[in-house]
Design an enzyme around this catalytic site. Structure first.
Site, PDB file in Angstrom:
ATOM      1  N   ASN A   7      65.300  72.684   8.519  1.00  0.00           N
ATOM      2  CA  ASN A   7      64.324  71.594   8.525  1.00  0.00           C
ATOM      3  C   ASN A   7      63.057  72.110   7.850  1.00  0.00           C
ATOM      4  OD1 ASN A   7      62.442  69.630   9.098  1.00  0.00           O
ATOM      5  ND2 ASN A   7      62.385  70.034  11.309  1.00  0.00           N
ATOM      6  N   TRP A   8      62.804  71.627   6.651  1.00  0.00           N
ATOM      7  CA  TRP A   8      61.655  72.141   5.880  1.00  0.00           C
ATOM      8  C   TRP A   8      60.321  71.548   6.328  1.00  0.00           C
ATOM      9  CZ3 TRP A   8      62.000  73.533   0.019  1.00  0.00           C
ATOM     10  CH2 TRP A   8      62.867  74.610  -0.134  1.00  0.00           C
ATOM     11  N   LYS A   9      60.385  70.532   7.177  1.00  0.00           N
ATOM     12  CA  LYS A   9      59.144  69.880   7.636  1.00  0.00           C
ATOM     13  C   LYS A   9      58.279  69.495   6.425  1.00  0.00           C
ATOM     14  CE  LYS A   9      59.653  72.413  11.857  1.00  0.00           C
ATOM     15  NZ  LYS A   9      59.084  72.869  13.099  1.00  0.00           N
ATOM     16  N   HIS A  92      62.414  63.996  16.047  1.00  0.00           N
ATOM     17  CA  HIS A  92      61.888  65.355  16.150  1.00  0.00           C
ATOM     18  C   HIS A  92      60.597  65.331  16.969  1.00  0.00           C
ATOM     19  CE1 HIS A  92      60.172  69.220  15.081  1.00  0.00           C
ATOM     20  NE2 HIS A  92      61.386  69.582  14.684  1.00  0.00           N
ATOM     21  N   GLU A  94      57.874  66.729  16.687  1.00  0.00           N
ATOM     22  CA  GLU A  94      56.615  66.609  15.914  1.00  0.00           C
ATOM     23  C   GLU A  94      56.345  65.153  15.546  1.00  0.00           C
ATOM     24  OE1 GLU A  94      57.507  69.582  12.969  1.00  0.00           O
ATOM     25  OE2 GLU A  94      57.304  71.142  14.500  1.00  0.00           O
ATOM     26  N   GLU A 163      65.650  71.067  21.309  1.00  0.00           N
ATOM     27  CA  GLU A 163      64.563  71.921  20.830  1.00  0.00           C
ATOM     28  C   GLU A 163      63.424  71.918  21.854  1.00  0.00           C
ATOM     29  OE1 GLU A 163      64.506  72.242  16.269  1.00  0.00           O
ATOM     30  OE2 GLU A 163      63.696  70.281  16.759  1.00  0.00           O
ATOM     31  N   GLY A 169      58.274  76.936  16.382  1.00  0.00           N
ATOM     32  CA  GLY A 169      57.248  77.574  15.560  1.00  0.00           C
ATOM     33  C   GLY A 169      56.385  78.585  16.292  1.00  0.00           C
ATOM     34  N   SER A 208      62.359  78.466  16.929  1.00  0.00           N
ATOM     35  CA  SER A 208      62.169  79.865  16.534  1.00  0.00           C
ATOM     36  C   SER A 208      63.480  80.629  16.350  1.00  0.00           C
ATOM     37  CB  SER A 208      61.264  80.592  17.540  1.00  0.00           C
ATOM     38  OG  SER A 208      59.994  79.985  17.567  1.00  0.00           O
ATOM     39  N   GLY A 229      60.966  77.315  10.378  1.00  0.00           N
ATOM     40  CA  GLY A 229      60.307  78.354   9.570  1.00  0.00           C
ATOM     41  C   GLY A 229      61.272  79.245   8.801  1.00  0.00           C
TER      42      GLY A 229
END
Ligand code: PGA
Length: 248
Positions: A7-9, A92, A94, A163, A169, A208, A229
């Site tokens: 997931n490149w966000k 997600h 976020e 998650e 992160g 992570s 990440g």
């Protein structure tokens, strides 16, 4: 077979597209993983073209629940299907945090994704407070229950990503026994809801995940990982598979 989804966000420019070639040039010899990537929407088409015919899945990080219409700035799952993508990350944490997405909106999005012929990856996870004071399992199962569309999901491929929010992160992964306990609870919930089909829904762990924590992928009911990440560079992403292979 395990899944490893990057997931490149909100990261990645066109100058980063060499990533796809680095992945293709360094795929592991052992065929233990199905890979997938969710780049930002601006790179989605480049990714689907670069990975065409490779078996590597490509997906979006979000979509709107409507097919089209007056929703300035939004993108529908039909549009995502139109550029040959395979999946959409839905819910997600976020997006739940930054855009106040509710589980019922997420269920509508998941339904739209299924109807477009794409696979939703439905994300759930608890806040640190729930983990420390108790009630994490109840919270996550309730969140998942409300995030699943009411439509019959028996014949529709989807995945669930667990998650824990406090692990995303932060460099801190959840404890292995907590992950196993949560994944067992999610599996039981899916079996109760979908019968035998629920046994085979892939359950991903995210938060992570790096080569150091690759052994999480060997836990019971962990069918793969959702990687943030560590997915931004082909080397760090593929090092997760190498670490996993060493121990399998
Ligand atoms: P992380 O992100 O691997 O950077 O913790 C995971 C995710 O949010 O999907």
């Amino acid at each position: 077979m395990k899944y490893l989804i990057g997931n490149w966000k909100m990261n990645g420019l066109r100058s980063d597209i060499g990533f796809c070639h680095d992945i293709l040039a360094n795929l592991p010899d052992k065929n233990l993983f199905t890979f997938g990537f969710a780049p930002p929407i601006t790179l989605l088409s480049d990714f689907t073209k670069a990975f065409e015919g490779s078996g590597i899945l490509v997906g979006a990080q979000n979509c709107h629940y409507a097919d089209g219409g007056a929703h300035t700035g939004e993108i529908s799952s039909r549009m995502i299907r139109d550029i040959n993508a395979d999946f959409v990350l839905i819910g997600h944490s976020e997006r739940r945090r930054d855009n106040h997405e509710t589980s019922s909106q997420i269920a509508r999005k998941a339904r739209a994704v299924c109807e477009a012929g794409l696979m939703p990856i439905i994300c759930v996870g608890e806040f640190l407070e729930k983990r420390t004071t108790g009630g994490a399992i109840e919270f996550v199962i309730n969140q998942l229950s409300r995030s699943l569309p009411a439509t019959d999901m028996h014949d529709i491929p989807f995945m669930v990503a667990y998650e824990p929010i406090w692990a995303i992160g932060t460099g801190q992964t959840a404890e292995k026994h907590d992950i196993e306990e949560m994944h067992a609870a999610i599996r039981l919930f899916l079996q109760n809801r979908l019968g035998n089909v629920g046994r085979n829904i892939p359950l991903l762990y995210g938060g992570s995940l790096t080569e150091k924590s690759a052994s999480i992928l060997s836990l019971t009911n962990v069918d793969g990982g959702l990687v943030g990440g560590a997915s931004l560079k082909a080397k760090t992403f593929l090092s997760i598979t190498k670490a996993f292979e060493k121990n399998s």
